[in-house]
Design a protein around this motif. Structure first.
Motif, PDB file in Angstrom:
ATOM      1  N   ILE A  21      -9.601  14.949 -15.161  1.00 56.13           N
ATOM      2  CA  ILE A  21     -10.375  14.034 -14.307  1.00 56.13           C
ATOM      3  C   ILE A  21      -9.439  13.015 -13.663  1.00 56.13           C
ATOM      4  CG2 ILE A  21     -12.094  12.168 -14.334  1.00 56.13           C
ATOM      5  CD1 ILE A  21     -13.552  13.842 -16.546  1.00 56.13           C
ATOM      6  N   TYR A  22      -8.496  12.499 -14.431  1.00 56.95           N
ATOM      7  CA  TYR A  22      -7.540  11.517 -13.913  1.00 56.95           C
ATOM      8  C   TYR A  22      -6.693  12.119 -12.792  1.00 56.95           C
ATOM      9  CZ  TYR A  22      -3.880   7.927 -14.011  1.00 56.95           C
ATOM     10  OH  TYR A  22      -2.980   6.943 -13.673  1.00 56.95           O
ATOM     11  N   ILE A  23      -6.244  13.340 -12.971  1.00 59.89           N
ATOM     12  CA  ILE A  23      -5.451  14.010 -11.929  1.00 59.89           C
ATOM     13  C   ILE A  23      -6.277  14.169 -10.657  1.00 59.89           C
ATOM     14  CG2 ILE A  23      -4.361  16.205 -11.275  1.00 59.89           C
ATOM     15  CD1 ILE A  23      -3.497  16.416 -14.284  1.00 59.89           C
ATOM     16  N   ILE A  24      -7.525  14.570 -10.805  1.00 60.44           N
ATOM     17  CA  ILE A  24      -8.407  14.720  -9.645  1.00 60.44           C
ATOM     18  C   ILE A  24      -8.594  13.379  -8.934  1.00 60.44           C
ATOM     19  CG2 ILE A  24     -10.797  15.231  -8.952  1.00 60.44           C
ATOM     20  CD1 ILE A  24     -10.759  17.405 -11.212  1.00 60.44           C
ATOM     21  N   LEU A  25      -8.786  12.324  -9.704  1.00 63.96           N
ATOM     22  CA  LEU A  25      -8.936  10.993  -9.111  1.00 63.96           C
ATOM     23  C   LEU A  25      -7.656  10.550  -8.397  1.00 63.96           C
ATOM     24  CD1 LEU A  25     -10.922   9.147 -11.934  1.00 63.96           C
ATOM     25  CD2 LEU A  25     -11.732   9.632  -9.611  1.00 63.96           C
ATOM     26  N   LEU A  26      -6.495  10.827  -8.991  1.00 61.90           N
ATOM     27  CA  LEU A  26      -5.221  10.465  -8.359  1.00 61.90           C
ATOM     28  C   LEU A  26      -5.056  11.172  -7.012  1.00 61.90           C
ATOM     29  CD1 LEU A  26      -2.824  10.697 -11.448  1.00 61.90           C
ATOM     30  CD2 LEU A  26      -3.393   8.598 -10.190  1.00 61.90           C
ATOM     31  N   ILE A  27      -5.311  12.466  -6.999  1.00 65.53           N
ATOM     32  CA  ILE A  27      -5.171  13.253  -5.764  1.00 65.53           C
ATOM     33  C   ILE A  27      -6.170  12.775  -4.718  1.00 65.53           C
ATOM     34  CG2 ILE A  27      -5.439  15.569  -4.768  1.00 65.53           C
ATOM     35  CD1 ILE A  27      -4.344  16.649  -7.499  1.00 65.53           C
ATOM     36  N   THR A  28      -7.401  12.544  -5.143  1.00 65.99           N
ATOM     37  CA  THR A  28      -8.433  12.068  -4.221  1.00 65.99           C
ATOM     38  C   THR A  28      -8.057  10.715  -3.645  1.00 65.99           C
ATOM     39  OG1 THR A  28     -10.109  13.271  -5.483  1.00 65.99           O
ATOM     40  CG2 THR A  28     -10.903  11.565  -3.990  1.00 65.99           C
ATOM     41  N   SER A  29      -7.540   9.821  -4.484  1.00 66.85           N
ATOM     42  CA  SER A  29      -7.102   8.502  -4.012  1.00 66.85           C
ATOM     43  C   SER A  29      -6.046   8.631  -2.929  1.00 66.85           C
ATOM     44  CB  SER A  29      -6.528   7.675  -5.154  1.00 66.85           C
ATOM     45  OG  SER A  29      -7.499   7.334  -6.082  1.00 66.85           O
ATOM     46  N   LEU A  30      -5.048   9.446  -3.193  1.00 63.29           N
ATOM     47  CA  LEU A  30      -3.954   9.617  -2.230  1.00 63.29           C
ATOM     48  C   LEU A  30      -4.472  10.176  -0.905  1.00 63.29           C
ATOM     49  CD1 LEU A  30      -0.936   9.412  -1.668  1.00 63.29           C
ATOM     50  CD2 LEU A  30      -0.683  11.706  -2.635  1.00 63.29           C
ATOM     51  N   ILE A  31      -5.286  11.201  -0.968  1.00 63.13           N
ATOM     52  CA  ILE A  31      -5.820  11.818   0.253  1.00 63.13           C
ATOM     53  C   ILE A  31      -6.650  10.810   1.046  1.00 63.13           C
ATOM     54  CG2 ILE A  31      -7.455  13.549   1.126  1.00 63.13           C
ATOM     55  CD1 ILE A  31      -6.462  15.373  -1.190  1.00 63.13           C
ATOM     56  N   LEU A  68       0.839  -1.205   0.000  1.00 61.26           N
ATOM     57  CA  LEU A  68       0.000   0.000   0.000  1.00 61.26           C
ATOM     58  C   LEU A  68       0.876   1.257   0.000  1.00 61.26           C
ATOM     59  CD1 LEU A  68      -2.902   1.004  -0.033  1.00 61.26           C
ATOM     60  CD2 LEU A  68      -2.909   0.890   2.470  1.00 61.26           C
ATOM     61  N   ALA A  69       1.986   1.214   0.704  1.00 62.79           N
ATOM     62  CA  ALA A  69       2.928   2.341   0.691  1.00 62.79           C
ATOM     63  C   ALA A  69       3.547   2.509  -0.693  1.00 62.79           C
ATOM     64  CB  ALA A  69       4.018   2.123   1.740  1.00 62.79           C
ATOM     65  N   TRP A  70       3.861   1.384  -1.358  1.00 59.64           N
ATOM     66  CA  TRP A  70       4.409   1.459  -2.714  1.00 59.64           C
ATOM     67  C   TRP A  70       3.390   2.078  -3.677  1.00 59.64           C
ATOM     68  CZ3 TRP A  70       9.267   1.428  -3.860  1.00 59.64           C
ATOM     69  CH2 TRP A  70      10.162   0.719  -3.063  1.00 59.64           C
ATOM     70  N   TYR A  71       2.132   1.705  -3.497  1.00 65.35           N
ATOM     71  CA  TYR A  71       1.084   2.289  -4.337  1.00 65.35           C
ATOM     72  C   TYR A  71       1.007   3.808  -4.114  1.00 65.35           C
ATOM     73  CZ  TYR A  71      -3.404   3.254  -6.472  1.00 65.35           C
ATOM     74  OH  TYR A  71      -4.387   3.779  -7.250  1.00 65.35           O
ATOM     75  N   CYS A  72       1.056   4.226  -2.857  1.00 60.75           N
ATOM     76  CA  CYS A  72       1.013   5.667  -2.545  1.00 60.75           C
ATOM     77  C   CYS A  72       2.234   6.393  -3.109  1.00 60.75           C
ATOM     78  CB  CYS A  72       0.916   5.883  -1.036  1.00 60.75           C
ATOM     79  SG  CYS A  72      -0.695   5.450  -0.375  1.00 60.75           S
ATOM     80  N   LEU A  73       3.392   5.774  -3.040  1.00 64.45           N
ATOM     81  CA  LEU A  73       4.593   6.371  -3.634  1.00 64.45           C
ATOM     82  C   LEU A  73       4.393   6.549  -5.135  1.00 64.45           C
ATOM     83  CD1 LEU A  73       7.513   7.359  -3.388  1.00 64.45           C
ATOM     84  CD2 LEU A  73       8.244   4.986  -3.722  1.00 64.45           C
ATOM     85  N   GLY A  74       3.794   5.552  -5.766  1.00 62.96           N
ATOM     86  CA  GLY A  74       3.473   5.673  -7.195  1.00 62.96           C
ATOM     87  C   GLY A  74       2.547   6.848  -7.463  1.00 62.96           C
ATOM     88  N   LEU A  75       1.569   7.066  -6.597  1.00 64.81           N
ATOM     89  CA  LEU A  75       0.670   8.216  -6.753  1.00 64.81           C
ATOM     90  C   LEU A  75       1.434   9.533  -6.604  1.00 64.81           C
ATOM     91  CD1 LEU A  75      -2.502   7.109  -4.727  1.00 64.81           C
ATOM     92  CD2 LEU A  75      -2.239   7.211  -7.208  1.00 64.81           C
ATOM     93  N   VAL A  76       2.320   9.577  -5.616  1.00 64.05           N
ATOM     94  CA  VAL A  76       3.104  10.802  -5.373  1.00 64.05           C
ATOM     95  C   VAL A  76       3.969  11.136  -6.587  1.00 64.05           C
ATOM     96  CG1 VAL A  76       4.990  11.758  -3.959  1.00 64.05           C
ATOM     97  CG2 VAL A  76       3.052  10.610  -2.865  1.00 64.05           C
TER      98      VAL A  76
END
Length: 166
Positions: free
Chosen positions: A72-82, A15-23
């Protein structure tokens, strides 16, 4: 068993690796949005319409589709991370939706661009011209393969179930 579940709680492991990918993905996607340009110049549309009536308008439509989809994709990425950081239950649904949206957008964009290229006279532009570099091809492949890896993770992971529960 509850002690084992407590060890799984937290943004750790995969899950941390996934979040790093989002960052990494969020600023990279924003950069590419502005690097490639948000708009098609009116002069470009008019010059394309000289080749074939309506061609410039179709290019404009594809550009608008791409820009809106990327926003829309950027918004979804940011929302996912938050939501993941907040450990929200909704994070799982949003993360899966983001992954699916990215793959769907990539496939639709390839189809639209391919159809548009076929309308150019004398093959003045080819799909290989647009996706010429190995990096471009790898990025398309990543966008399509990532959901195949991460969606099952979000659906089956005990860490996701234990962490995203608020």
């Amino acid at each position: 068993k509850s002690e084992k579940n407590e060890l799984l709680i937290g943004v750790n492991g995969w899950l941390a690796w996934y979040c790093l990918g989002l960052v990494i993905t969020i600023p990279w996607t924003i950069y590419n949005l502005f690097k490639d340009g948000l708009f098609v110049a009116i002069s470009d549309i008019n010059s394309l319409n000289i080749y074939q009536e309506g061609l410039g308008t179709k290019v404009l439509f594809v550009t608008i589709f791409e820009n809106l989809s990327i926003i829309i994709y950027i918004i979804l990425l940011i929302t996912s991370l938050i939501l993941i950081i907040r450990r929200s239950r909704l994070a799982k649904v949003i993360a899966i939706s983001t992954l699916a949206f990215g793959a769907l957008y990539t496939l639709l964009d390839l189809l639209l661009v391919s159809a548009l290229i076929n309308e150019f006279p004398n093959n003045i532009v080819t799909l290989d011209d647009l996706y010429a570099s190995d990096t471009d091809k790898k990025n398309v492949l990543k966008m399509i393969l990532a959901p195949l890896i991460w969606i099952p993770y979000f659906l089956l992971s005990r860490r996701v179930k234990a962490t995203l529960n608020k």
